[in-house]
Design a protein around this motif. Structure first.
Motif, PDB file in Angstrom:
ATOM      1  N   THR A 245       0.775  -1.116   0.026  1.00  0.00           N
ATOM      2  CA  THR A 245       0.136  -0.002  -0.001  1.00  0.00           C
ATOM      3  C   THR A 245       0.895   1.234  -0.166  1.00  0.00           C
ATOM      4  OG1 THR A 245      -0.048   0.317   2.348  1.00  0.00           O
ATOM      5  CG2 THR A 245      -1.906  -1.202   1.436  1.00  0.00           C
ATOM      6  N   ARG A 246       0.284   2.400  -0.157  1.00  0.00           N
ATOM      7  CA  ARG A 246       1.123   3.667  -0.408  1.00  0.00           C
ATOM      8  C   ARG A 246       1.769   3.900   1.068  1.00  0.00           C
ATOM      9  NH1 ARG A 246       0.372   8.788   1.023  1.00  0.00           N
ATOM     10  NH2 ARG A 246      -1.767   8.572   1.838  1.00  0.00           N
ATOM     11  N   THR A 342       1.021  -4.287   9.040  1.00  0.00           N
ATOM     12  CA  THR A 342      -0.376  -3.838   8.581  1.00  0.00           C
ATOM     13  C   THR A 342      -1.121  -3.612   9.576  1.00  0.00           C
ATOM     14  OG1 THR A 342       0.008  -4.967   6.254  1.00  0.00           O
ATOM     15  CG2 THR A 342      -2.249  -4.180   6.967  1.00  0.00           C
TER      16      THR A 342
END
Length: 648
Positions: A245-246, A342
């Motif tokens: 993800t960014r 995450t």
């Protein structure tokens, strides 16, 4: 003098005269001319050289044209041994070009002709490069190998090539459409500044593709149909190295992007326009390993040869003079666990101030997560933050007190307030009255009685605090980490109120969230934890990187023992069973031990506070930090509970 003596003197004079004439044969001047020519070639500026058969200015322009494609590189040129034949001379010119780690070496010969008292260099383009003719130039082609991946625990790909689309205006496709109008529509669609992008499109050449944004293919909401509806707009598929993800571990991993003009200039020829390099974090630190080396090919070709002629020719009309094959980059292995990283980022996603969660495995030191929240604005708060730790530092105090003969059951005095050299210290608001007075060290630790620990300042010196900190892996170098980090700073000398403040993790005591996790992890391990983030390709640890204060980091004190760690673990467990962190008793799995911490900072009244909590559960140590967060138990505590419960 007799006649015979006069004749002898004349004979000697004639011999000496003949010798002097034979030595003055012009070699010195010819060698000087050869050295001057070699120096001029090294500068790629022969404007000061006297030529035979070529105007110096014209020769200089031709030299610049021949080598223009190789800029900013310049050769090192050395003149070899000169051969002299009357009014003619010749000298080899030994060229060495550096392209990254590769060297292109060749030799040519320059001829000289004597003219009056000087020597002229005979113009020959073949002197510049092997077999070069008068209408030829050199070209340089490069090919960059794919950038290597950054891997996480179990070799899970963290940064790897992922599909994207480059969205922009392709000016040849505009037709009669107004460039500014199309650019403005596209900018509004993809969310970039319309004014700036319209100016870029208008300023670009008629054949240019002007990128507006690069979008991840996975999950993009702007469709090809929406892009195609704008005259001249286009989405070009591509793939680039990206994290899942960014935001995923962005501050730790860094990013990749085209080298800036400043970076190209600073590289001294190692980088050229269009090169993609690491920017920040591990991408920058290990850029050379990840990037590998480019393929390089140097060719000679007609100066007027066009791309169309090259592509339409059955055989390439260019001559290859030098070629280097590409060397692929090597993957960088790390200990980051994708799921825990995450989870840590998700846990912090709604925290407004700068914040961090660090999780590591005490048995090995492996850093499993190092997340910095959105309030950190891209800064690596998790590993580089420098903050007063507050009461989590009482873990260090307690070890020092054990080494002075105390145990968790030893009695200490917990008073509502305590004054040291005119400065009044107190416990946190809402401190339970039932834990005031003569209490066990365990109870004082569980409820975080500031006054009880400050009262021990005469029995625990500042040097003993420093030694206890290093014994727990804090404020020392991290040779196995492989990344930049701050592992804490604990002064070895302090007196009066400063020493009193050190006893509650303030004053000049500083930790990072990583250091806090290391401290807690050392309790769980029963020995100092040496954190590790990067694993080298041969299976060993990455090169160590240390904090900005590493040069002054003390040598580690006597390491914490398993017995001492067991006593500390007993008190950390009491924080959950009878102290501030009772909410952690509900966390499933193995028993949790913890320590809360609140540290005042700034000049406001009342002062702002850092909120800390550290915990251990089995072979997991976690630190949670919020920069402007109130109390550790009420702000960081719920975040820790959320993380541990989900980590399961």
């Amino acid at each position: 003098m007799g006649i015979k003596q006069k004749l002898s003197a004349v004979a000697v004079a004639l011999v000496l005269g003949a010798s002097l004439v034979s030595c003055d044969d012009g070699r010195g001047e010819a060698e000087a001319a050869a050295q001057e020519f070699a120096s001029a070639l090294s500068r790629l500026d022969v404007g000061s050289v006297a030529f035979d058969g070529k105007d110096a200015a014209a020769a200089n322009e031709q030299v610049k044209a021949v080598f223009a494609a190789l800029e900013p590189q310049k050769p090192a040129v050395e003149a070899g041994e000169l051969t002299l034949d009357g009014d003619k001379a010749a000298a080899p010119m030994n060229f060495t070009w550096a392209f990254g780690d590769a060297e292109w070496k060749y030799a040519s010969t320059v001829n000289f002709r004597k003219s009056g008292d000087g020597w002229l260099a005979v113009w020959d383009p073949g002197t510049l490069a092997p077999g070069l003719s008068d209408n030829e130039i050199l070209t340089k082609g490069t090919q960059t190998p794919p950038r290597a991946d950054i891997l996480g625990a179990g070799d899970a790909p963290l940064v790897t090539y992922r599909p994207v689309v480059n969205v922009g205006i392709d000016k040849p496709r505009l037709g009669a459409a107004d460039p500014a109008a199309s650019a403005t529509k596209l900018a509004a669609l993809v969310g970039v500044d319309p004014g700036d992008y319209a100016k870029q499109v208008e300023a670009a050449g008629p054949e240019a593709f002007v990128p507006a944004i690069t979008l991840r293919e996975d999950g993009r909401t702007v469709t090809d149909q929406q892009i195609a509806a704008i005259q001249g707009a286009r989405a070009i598929p591509d793939s680039i190295p990206l994290a899942p993800t960014r935001t995923f571990a962005r501050a730790v991993l860094g990013t990749v992007g085209e080298a800036s003009a400043e970076e190209i200039e600073a590289s001294e020829g190692a980088l050229t326009a269009g090169d993609v390099i690491g920017k920040g974090g591990l991408q920058q630190r290990y850029d050379e390993q990840l990037r590998g080396t480019d393929a390089v090919v140097i060719r000679a070709q007609r100066a007027d040869l066009t791309r169309e002629e090259i592509e339409s020719a059955g055989t390439d009309p260019r001559r290859v003079l030098f070629e280097v094959e590409p060397t692929p980059g090597k993957p960088l292995k790390t200990t980051l666990d994708p799921a825990l990283q995450t989870l840590a980022e998700t846990t912090l996603e709604k925290v407004a101030p700068a914040s961090a969660i660090v999780a590591l495995r005490p048995s090995t030191g492996a850093v499993l997560a190092a997340a910095s929240g959105p309030g950190s604005n891209g800064y690596n708060t998790a590993m580089l933050g420098q903050y007063a730790p507050g009461s989590i530092f009482k873990i260090v105090d307690s070890l020092a007190m054990f080494r002075n003969g105390l145990t968790p059951d030893s009695k200490v005095q917990c008073t509502p307030t305590l004054t040291v050299d005119g400065r009044r210290f107190k416990n946190a608001e809402g401190y339970p009255e039932g834990s005031l007075g003569s209490v066990t060290l365990r109870d004082a630790f569980a409820h975080s009685c500031n006054t009880a620990f400050i009262a021990a300042r005469d029995a625990v010196s500042q040097a003993q605090l420093e030694s206890a900190a290093t014994a727990l892996g804090v404020a020392v170098d991290a040779p196995a980490l492989g990344a930049d980090a701050f592992l804490g700073s604990v002064p070895g000398e302090a007196a009066g109120t400063e020493h009193a403040a050190s006893m509650i993790g303030q004053g000049r005591v500083l930790l990072s969230p990583l250091a806090a996790a290391v401290m807690a992890g050392s309790v769980a391990k029963g020995a100092p934890v040496s954190p590790q983030l990067v694993i080298s390709s041969d299976g060993g640890t990455g090169a160590g990187a240390t904090s900005p204060a590493a040069s002054s980091a003390p040598s580690a004190g006597e390491p914490v023992t398993a017995k001492e760690a067991a006593l500390l673990a007993d008190m950390m467990r009491a924080v959950v069973t009878s102290g501030h962190a009772g909410f952690l008793a509900e966390v499933p799995g193995k028993p949790v031990g913890a320590k809360t911490g609140t540290a005042e900072f700034g000049d406001e009244n009342p002062p702002k506070t850092h909120a800390w909590i550290v915990a251990v559960q089995g072979d997991l140590a976690v630190a949670v930090f919020v920069e402007d967060g109130g109390l550790g138990a009420t702000t960081s505590g719920p975040l820790l509970k959320q993380f541990l419960t989900a980590a399961g």
